[in-house]
Design a protein around this motif. Structure first.
Motif, mmCIF file in Angstrom:
data_model
loop_
_atom_site.group_PDB
_atom_site.id
_atom_site.type_symbol
_atom_site.label_atom_id
_atom_site.label_comp_id
_atom_site.label_asym_id
_atom_site.label_seq_id
_atom_site.Cartn_x
_atom_site.Cartn_y
_atom_site.Cartn_z
ATOM 1 N N GLY B 79 0.821 -1.204 0.000
ATOM 2 C CA GLY B 79 0.000 0.000 0.000
ATOM 3 C C GLY B 79 0.857 1.256 0.000
ATOM 4 O O GLY B 79 0.592 2.207 -0.753
ATOM 5 N N ALA B 82 2.399 1.842 -3.418
ATOM 6 C CA ALA B 82 1.404 2.359 -4.380
ATOM 7 C C ALA B 82 1.157 3.843 -4.131
ATOM 8 O O ALA B 82 1.102 4.648 -5.071
ATOM 9 N N LEU B 83 1.041 4.223 -2.859
ATOM 10 C CA LEU B 83 0.822 5.640 -2.527
ATOM 11 C C LEU B 83 2.019 6.494 -2.958
ATOM 12 O O LEU B 83 1.850 7.599 -3.474
ATOM 13 N N ALA B 92 -0.821 3.753 -10.073
ATOM 14 C CA ALA B 92 -0.434 2.496 -9.421
ATOM 15 C C ALA B 92 -1.511 2.067 -8.446
ATOM 16 O O ALA B 92 -2.271 2.890 -7.948
ATOM 17 N N ARG B 93 -1.610 0.763 -8.188
ATOM 18 C CA ARG B 93 -2.425 0.284 -7.078
ATOM 19 C C ARG B 93 -1.797 -0.972 -6.488
ATOM 20 O O ARG B 93 -0.971 -1.624 -7.126
ATOM 21 N N SER B 94 -2.184 -1.263 -5.263
ATOM 22 C CA SER B 94 -1.630 -2.429 -4.581
ATOM 23 C C SER B 94 -2.557 -3.634 -4.757
ATOM 24 O O SER B 94 -3.756 -3.488 -4.955
#
Lengths: 412, 412
Positions: B79, B82-83, B92-94
């Motif tokens: 997380g 991604a942040l 982006a994402r987790s």
């Protein structure tokens, strides 16, 4: 087997020793014949640490990633609690929100629970599992991403499970031993209540008595879930703590159940506002848009087409409120002569469902404050609550005097 | 878009600053036009902390709960990564293991990846996402429970993703800048290899060069995934680090690629064992059951129906091995006169695929050791490796002498 829900907050699972202590409480209920659903928070400090990581990484964070990160603390506690119970030979396993599944809305970091299908856990109970340990505060969105319910969300998780499983009771273990007639730190005659009605608890919670999250009480009221608040740090009997329940389950009660206070209030007055239809909307819409939590609102007597409008909000929102009002004035949306802020006030309230059938509570409250020489600045009332704004320096005196006058140290 | 897999180990994501540094490396690859899958470990220290909690709670833990607890560290890093990428305006994402899903066997805490359906992540790439950040080390069992792949499992996760997505390359970012001809700490002439064959890397990894987890190299070899090992602490060019690849991709190489060693070896000899068919099984089955990791095995020349059986194992398993042998003797399953343990030995090996076509490597190795006055206690060989057991006090001398003799400081 009857189902019991037990929820342990962050301080109750802060260390491995405390987890063991909580597990022993669970073991006692299992021995009585319950199938138990345990809802756990993160070990205290963990969630703050994770929130700190997120905020430092990304001040305007993507709430979906925030949820993925901060929900991990509860997963750790759930696994450790299951292991602790297994060590005590109590058949247990952990469940993360998505495994149950706890279905929520997609409102990340403030999601609402929509459904908790009981089948998976009930099947395990049928196979001999005695305790389902569920990570609180979290769920899964329709898109399959992890959600969280907002601060204090584990209370809401617990009540939602109690409703979904038709639990006999939902026990909230915390670091206080129940709900008191007022804050024992400022009134040594404060008495622990054996029972309190949902409506009273809601008023007390929203007035700053931070024992239970407001949403969890609302949910309990809607589904008639018996909620018990009790301490995880004391040996407990069957009738320990405070039962939050339907008013019909309370045989006899005082007219006033408790005295609540809120310290950090500010009183703001817009002086000489043009009094016309729509003026209230013109004032409070920009305040709402600026994120000001307006609590009490009083419109003073109008003279010659102008009026004074007074409202209260938290002290740390005063600047924001002033800015919003000056901007609305500059944009020609409202007109007033002056804006006056008094940041040295506090709110004191008496709460009790008995007020519905007993008159004279307000009069008595005002007499008591008058006798102590305390000037009342703003008054608001609801069906079961009377709140006044007074100078902050008189707050403790007012609470003690009201507690005495309504004889709250005595049980009904 | 071509896909690149980048894996960052615990030390590479140990702090928010290091995560930012790693994210910048990811940004460089995105700018080159790659769709990137980032595999992250837990922030260093986190997994050990969680393992400590589990072991203190339950020494003989339920591996399913162990997995649920220890996998949470990777979720946090995913997380946060991604942040961090979002803050750099990289979409982006987790993904947690169960969200991909990373389908594994049910062998909790030592699960094997069975399938990684690429559809979910590929669809997001199609929608404009540039980076999928995946929590390493974890997956989901057919029963829907969280599994982990065992220590170092994030390397395996990375290679499995590279295979499933047909990635151009799998870059493993770690705290060393590549694979060396030997350990630079004991031989200052050690040289970083630009390329090394999978088979060589496997031998080096299993001999204690802890750059890559053995399973990840096996997987890379099977699916012909180009693996690159490089440092996350240095500015990197396109040909930095060491490429672990198919031997056909290595134009020219030394006959010997490297010299490996293993310090904590013990040599055990069962003296005068009755030499009969089935005796090896009668000895090594109880050792295996006792959890003794037997490495080298030598059966000495047999005389008059009796033989000496020598094997090596880690020094901390000697007591366990002795106990297993004495019990097998007491049970009448084996017979021997004496059991002798030498816990002051070390293993030194030379490794190189060139040995397949070049003779004389073993002879040269023995000459070098002889010239230094080092006595060889046990010898084993494979197609691309020769290992000897020697007195531990000569270990560093042996490594240095062999490194010199095979001229490993010079590139081919």
């Amino acid at each position: 087997m009857p189902v019991l829900v037990m929820k342990f907050g962050g301080t109750s699972v802060a260390t491995l020793d405390r987890i063991k202590r909580a597990a022993k409480r669970v073991g006692v209920e299992v021995a009585k014949g319950y199938d138990v659903i345990v809802i756990v928070s993160a070990m205290s400090g963990e969630t703050n640490k994770l929130v700190g990581f997120v905020e430092e990484t990304s001040p305007l964070f993507d709430a979906r990633e925030y949820d993925a990160v901060v929900s991990s603390g509860e997963n750790v506690t759930a696994g450790l609690m299951a292991l602790t119970l297994q060590e005590m030979d109590v058949p247990a396993r952990s469940w993360q929100g998505w495994q149950v599944p706890v279905k929520t809305t997609s409102a990340h970091s403030a999601a609402r629970i929509e459904d908790i299908p009981p089948e998976n856990i009930m099947r395990k109970f049928g196979e001999g599992m005695k305790v389902a340990v569920v990570a609180g505060f979290q769920g899964i969105s329709p898109e399959g991403r992890i959600t969280t319910l907002g601060r204090g969300g584990s209370d809401t998780t617990a009540v939602a499970f109690a409703a979904a499983f038709g639990a006999e009771r939902c026990d909230i273990y915390t670091d206080v031993d129940g709900v008191y007639t007022t804050d024992p730190r400022i009134c040594d005659k404060a008495r622990k209540l054996d029972r309190i009605a949902f409506e009273e608890m809601l008023e007390l919670a929203s007035l700053g008595a931070k024992v239970l999250q407001t949403r969890s009480v609302e949910l309990a009221m809607r589904y008639k879930v018996k909620l018990r608040v009790l301490s995880s740090f004391e040996e407990q009997s069957d009738d320990a703590g405070t039962l939050v329940c339907d008013e019909e389950d309370i045989m006899e009660s005082n007219v006033v159940a408790g005295v609540a206070y809120s310290r950090d209030e500010a009183k703001m007055t817009l002086v000489s506002v043009a009094d016309r239809p729509g003026i209230a909307a013109a004032i409070f819409t920009p305040l709402s848009e600026a994120g000001v939590n307006v609590d009490m609102i009083v419109q003073n007597i109008s003279e010659e087409g102008r009026t004074d409008m007074t409202f209260s909000c938290p002290t740390n929102q005063v600047q924001r409120a002033e800015k919003a009002m000056m901007e609305a004035k500059a944009a020609g949306k409202i007109n007033f002569h002056d804006i006056v802020a008094d940041t040295a006030v506090a709110k004191v309230s008496v709460v009790g469902i008995g007020m519905r059938s007993h008159t004279g509570v307000a009069a008595k409250m005002f007499q008591v404050l008058s006798k102590e020489g305390i000037n009342i600045k703003v008054i608001t009332t609801s069906e079961i609550k009377i709140s006044v704004l007074i100078d902050r320096k008189y707050m403790e005196l007012a609470v003690q005097a009201l507690h005495d006058a309504f004889e709250l140290e005595k049980a009904a």
